[in-house]
Design an enzyme around this catalytic site. Structure first.
Site, PDB file in Angstrom:
ATOM      1  N   ASP A  30       0.862  -1.189   0.000  1.00 51.38           N
ATOM      2  CA  ASP A  30       0.000   0.000   0.000  1.00 51.38           C
ATOM      3  C   ASP A  30       0.906   1.250   0.000  1.00 51.38           C
ATOM      4  OD1 ASP A  30      -1.656   2.115   0.561  1.00 51.38           O
ATOM      5  OD2 ASP A  30      -2.659   1.171   2.273  1.00 51.38           O
ATOM      6  N   GLU A  80      29.988   6.697   5.685  1.00 54.62           N
ATOM      7  CA  GLU A  80      29.982   5.271   6.031  1.00 54.62           C
ATOM      8  C   GLU A  80      29.870   4.447   4.757  1.00 54.62           C
ATOM      9  OE1 GLU A  80      26.413   3.554   7.882  1.00 54.62           O
ATOM     10  OE2 GLU A  80      25.754   5.614   8.177  1.00 54.62           O
ATOM     11  N   CYS A 112      25.838   7.253  10.971  1.00 55.04           N
ATOM     12  CA  CYS A 112      25.337   8.565  10.508  1.00 55.04           C
ATOM     13  C   CYS A 112      25.753   9.717  11.408  1.00 55.04           C
ATOM     14  CB  CYS A 112      23.813   8.542  10.447  1.00 55.04           C
ATOM     15  SG  CYS A 112      23.177   7.279   9.372  1.00 55.04           S
ATOM     16  N   HIS A 234      18.424  13.821  12.623  1.00 52.87           N
ATOM     17  CA  HIS A 234      18.869  12.836  11.627  1.00 52.87           C
ATOM     18  C   HIS A 234      17.610  12.183  11.069  1.00 52.87           C
ATOM     19  CE1 HIS A 234      20.550   9.503   9.592  1.00 52.87           C
ATOM     20  NE2 HIS A 234      20.104   8.611  10.461  1.00 52.87           N
ATOM     21  N   LYS A 243       8.156  11.191  15.770  1.00 52.56           N
ATOM     22  CA  LYS A 243       7.942  10.382  16.984  1.00 52.56           C
ATOM     23  C   LYS A 243       8.934  10.777  18.075  1.00 52.56           C
ATOM     24  CE  LYS A 243       6.034   6.155  15.192  1.00 52.56           C
ATOM     25  NZ  LYS A 243       6.169   4.731  15.027  1.00 52.56           N
ATOM     26  N   ASN A 277      17.307   8.640   2.845  1.00 57.28           N
ATOM     27  CA  ASN A 277      18.386   8.683   3.834  1.00 57.28           C
ATOM     28  C   ASN A 277      19.705   9.030   3.135  1.00 57.28           C
ATOM     29  OD1 ASN A 277      19.891   8.457   6.155  1.00 57.28           O
ATOM     30  ND2 ASN A 277      19.244   6.383   6.668  1.00 57.28           N
ATOM     31  N   SER A 309      23.850   4.628  14.113  1.00 60.01           N
ATOM     32  CA  SER A 309      23.597   3.289  14.655  1.00 60.01           C
ATOM     33  C   SER A 309      24.871   2.684  15.232  1.00 60.01           C
ATOM     34  CB  SER A 309      23.067   2.382  13.555  1.00 60.01           C
ATOM     35  OG  SER A 309      21.708   2.659  13.348  1.00 60.01           O
TER      36      SER A 309
HETATM   37  P1  HMG Z   1       8.797  -2.143   8.174  1.00 57.73           P
HETATM   38  O1  HMG Z   1       9.112  -2.938   9.376  1.00 57.73           O
HETATM   39  O2  HMG Z   1       8.526  -2.866   6.919  1.00 57.73           O
HETATM   40  O3  HMG Z   1       7.583  -1.175   8.419  1.00 57.73           O
HETATM   41  O4  HMG Z   1       9.933  -1.090   7.877  1.00 57.73           O
HETATM   42  P2  HMG Z   1       6.422  -1.226   9.515  1.00 57.73           P
HETATM   43  O5  HMG Z   1       5.596  -2.412   9.300  1.00 57.73           O
HETATM   44  O6  HMG Z   1       6.981  -0.969  10.889  1.00 57.73           O
HETATM   45  O7  HMG Z   1       5.631   0.064   9.021  1.00 57.73           O
HETATM   46  C1  HMG Z   1       6.192   1.322   9.128  1.00 57.73           C
HETATM   47  C2  HMG Z   1       5.098   2.267   9.604  1.00 57.73           C
HETATM   48  O8  HMG Z   1       4.128   2.375   8.563  1.00 57.73           O
HETATM   49  C3  HMG Z   1       4.346   1.753  10.846  1.00 57.73           C
HETATM   50  O9  HMG Z   1       4.029   2.866  11.623  1.00 57.73           O
HETATM   51  C4  HMG Z   1       3.082   1.165  10.256  1.00 57.73           C
HETATM   52  O10 HMG Z   1       1.976   1.157  11.164  1.00 57.73           O
HETATM   53  C5  HMG Z   1       2.827   2.128   9.100  1.00 57.73           C
HETATM   54  P3  HMG Z   1       4.362   2.853  13.222  1.00 57.73           P
HETATM   55  O11 HMG Z   1       3.667   1.700  13.790  1.00 57.73           O
HETATM   56  O12 HMG Z   1       5.891   2.665  13.281  1.00 57.73           O
HETATM   57  O13 HMG Z   1       3.925   4.188  13.672  1.00 57.73           O
HETATM   58  N1  HMG Z   1       2.000   1.543   8.035  1.00 57.73           N
HETATM   59  C6  HMG Z   1       1.057   2.238   7.389  1.00 57.73           C
HETATM   60  N2  HMG Z   1       0.599   3.501   7.528  1.00 57.73           N
HETATM   61  C7  HMG Z   1      -0.405   3.911   6.687  1.00 57.73           C
HETATM   62  N3  HMG Z   1      -0.955   3.097   5.756  1.00 57.73           N
HETATM   63  C8  HMG Z   1      -0.524   1.833   5.602  1.00 57.73           C
HETATM   64  C9  HMG Z   1       0.522   1.355   6.427  1.00 57.73           C
HETATM   65  N4  HMG Z   1       1.187   0.166   6.519  1.00 57.73           N
HETATM   66  C10 HMG Z   1       2.092   0.310   7.524  1.00 57.73           C
HETATM   67  N5  HMG Z   1      -1.086   1.059   4.665  1.00 57.73           N
HETATM   68  C11 HMG Z   1      11.708   0.066   9.055  1.00 57.73           C
HETATM   69  C12 HMG Z   1      10.241   0.033   8.719  1.00 57.73           C
HETATM   70  C13 HMG Z   1      12.086   1.392   9.674  1.00 57.73           C
HETATM   71  C14 HMG Z   1      11.992  -1.048  10.055  1.00 57.73           C
HETATM   72  C15 HMG Z   1      12.525  -0.157   7.765  1.00 57.73           C
HETATM   73  O14 HMG Z   1      12.278   0.866   6.849  1.00 57.73           O
HETATM   74  C16 HMG Z   1      14.013  -0.286   7.995  1.00 57.73           C
HETATM   75  O15 HMG Z   1      14.524  -1.313   8.439  1.00 57.73           O
HETATM   76  N6  HMG Z   1      14.802   0.792   7.645  1.00 57.73           N
HETATM   77  C17 HMG Z   1      16.242   0.824   7.812  1.00 57.73           C
HETATM   78  C18 HMG Z   1      16.637   1.070   9.247  1.00 57.73           C
HETATM   79  C19 HMG Z   1      16.251   2.457   9.699  1.00 57.73           C
HETATM   80  O16 HMG Z   1      16.044   3.375   8.936  1.00 57.73           O
HETATM   81  N7  HMG Z   1      16.198   2.645  11.046  1.00 57.73           N
HETATM   82  C20 HMG Z   1      15.911   3.950  11.606  1.00 57.73           C
HETATM   83  C21 HMG Z   1      16.603   4.176  12.936  1.00 57.73           C
HETATM   84  S1  HMG Z   1      18.317   3.779  12.854  1.00 57.73           S
HETATM   85  C22 HMG Z   1      19.053   5.159  12.096  1.00 57.73           C
HETATM   86  O17 HMG Z   1      18.466   6.183  11.973  1.00 57.73           O
HETATM   87  C23 HMG Z   1      20.450   5.000  11.605  1.00 57.73           C
HETATM   88  C24 HMG Z   1      20.581   4.792  10.117  1.00 57.73           C
HETATM   89  O18 HMG Z   1      20.414   6.018   9.439  1.00 57.73           O
HETATM   90  C25 HMG Z   1      21.949   4.179   9.783  1.00 57.73           C
HETATM   91  C26 HMG Z   1      23.203   4.801  10.389  1.00 57.73           C
HETATM   92  O19 HMG Z   1      23.264   5.339  11.474  1.00 57.73           O
HETATM   93  O20 HMG Z   1      24.222   4.614   9.724  1.00 57.73           O
HETATM   94  C27 HMG Z   1      19.557   3.834   9.562  1.00 57.73           C
END
Ligand code: HMG
Length: 390
Positions: A30, A80, A112, A234, A243, A277, A309
């Protein structure tokens, strides 16, 4: 006390993007999961002749025209997605931009977070040598596995900041709040082109880090949450900042309404929602977005939350300098977005496969970037960069 901070800032991203609606359609997801759930619209995808070096050089070229290059004594290159395990990527940029040879160049890494370490280190260096300046370049390609949860949070971008005494944009206040904890949720071993991610855990670590950093900042200074007008986080994706901001506001005993909290953040989210990102560059592309999309921030306090991270977080703040609009690159940034073109899902797949390749054999690259610099060839296992032909 000597005022030190950001004198100039600009960023670069690729001229092509994948619309997240195309990704949603191809993956049978979706589209609202991306637009509402994570708050993202597009992700920029680097061309075959772009990498963190060319993007970083492009970002820095925009600000060098407005400064005295001979005062740059240090270049801090933050990434990175490094191109070499030994040589600092900033040395390629130092040559491309014809920077002075009496200069130190070093590469910094902590996921990051490193651009914020660079800001703090640079402020220290300039305090010691107020006539010198430090060029910080943060540049990354966020590249995740196909069909993985992280796929929609890819992107690419670079930012360049000049740190100087009596800066024209932002005075960085000395107080800072840090939080380091060994967390196993996002890492990229040397053998892998993509990170290993425990996504949900990484988001919880980010939010906890924001709260702990804020607490530490208030232990280190008298700043209160409601004294800060706007915030730059970030942004792996914009929803996470919304959030975290609500939680930090609670820790900071803020009296602001939900709408007021949202409006403190909204202008800083716009660019990253289109770029995706950009790892090390992300917090400062948020700052460019805030500067370019706000009416007047003169004398206002801006909060910064950087997170890498693994994990290291940091919260600090600065004060906007009168006349700052005169040195912004708003028009150039907007023109860069206007010149972008959308790519198809098939082209995205081809470019994704290219990023997985080990570039170890001698080869030449055709010119695809719309930037000023490109990766021209691999020759004798060394990367050869060049200025683009018009
Ligand atoms: P996921 O697990 O597939 O997604 O990926 P989800 O199922 O948790 O859904 C995401 C949100 O969308 C949820 O909202 C759902 O409810 C909503 P929440 O519950 O969290 O409020 N949702 C919908 N909303 C409206 N209509 C819909 C619908 N379906 C679902 N139909 C995840 C999410 C972040 C886990 C993934 O993108 C990921 O693994 N990303 C990479 C890691 C990342 O970005 N982490 C962020 C924190 S770590 C960081 O910032 C460091 C980083 O930049 C690296 C570094 O430091 O080098 C990553």
């Amino acid at each position: 006390m000597l005022k030190v901070g950001i004198d100039l800032i600009s960023f670069y991203t690729s001229s092509q993007y994948l619309d997240l609606n195309s990704l949603a359609e191809a993956r049978g997801i979706d589209p609202q999961k991306f637009s509402v759930g994570i708050g993202q619209k597009q992700m920029c995808i680097a061309t075959t002749d772009e990498d963190p070096i060319t993007m970083g050089a492009n970002a820095a070229a925009k600000i060098l025209a407005d400064c005295d290059k001979s005062s740059i004594q240090t270049v801090l290159f933050c990434t990175e997605s490094s191109v070499d395990q030994s040589k600092a990527g900033g040395i390629f940029i130092h040559k491309l931009l014809d920077l002075p040879s009496n200069c130190r160049v070093v590469e910094l890494k902590q996921a990051c977070h490193s651009a914020t370490s660079a800001v703090q280190l640079a402020c220290g260096l300039v305090t010691r040598h107020p006539e010198k300046s430090v060029l910080i370049i943060a540049s990354d390609i966020a590249h995740y596995d196909l069909n993985s949860p992280g796929e929609s949070t890819q992107g690419c971008g670079a930012v360049a900041l000049l740190i100087k005494a009596d800066p024209r944009i932002l005075v960085v206040e000395p107080a800072t709040g840090c939080y380091t904890i060994d967390s196993v949720d996002f890492w990229r071993p040397n053998y892998s082109k993509t990170p290993i991610v425990i996504g949900k855990k990484s988001t919880l670590t980010y939010i906890k880090s924001a709260k702990e950093c804020w607490k530490n900042l208030t232990e280190e200074s008298n700043i209160s949450f409601d004294e800060i007008s706007a915030f730059c986080y970030h942004l792996p994706f914009s929803k996470i900042a919304e959030k975290a901001h609500t939680k930090v506001a609670k820790v900071g005993k803020s009296l602001k309404s939900d709408d007021e909290l949202r409006s403190q953040l909204e202008p800083s989210l716009r660019y990253n929602q289109k770029i995706g990102n950009s790892y090390t560059a992300s917090t400062y592309i948020s700052f460019c977005s805030l500067l370019d999309n706000s009416l007047d921030l003169t004398n206002q306090k801006i909060g910064f939350f950087a997170f890498g991270s693994g994990s290291v977080g940091e919260f600090y703040y600065g004060t906007i300098v009168e006349g700052y609009k005169n040195v912004l690159k708003t028009k150039e940034h907007q023109a860069m977005f206007e010149a972008q073109t959308e790519i198809s899902f098939e082209t995205y797949l081809e470019l994704h496969e290219f990023r997985h390749k080990e570039l170890s054999e001698d080869c030449e690259f055709s010119q695809n970037t719309k930037g000023l610099f490109r990766l021209a060839a691999i020759k004798d296992q060394h990367r050869v960069y060049a200025k683009c032909e018009k």
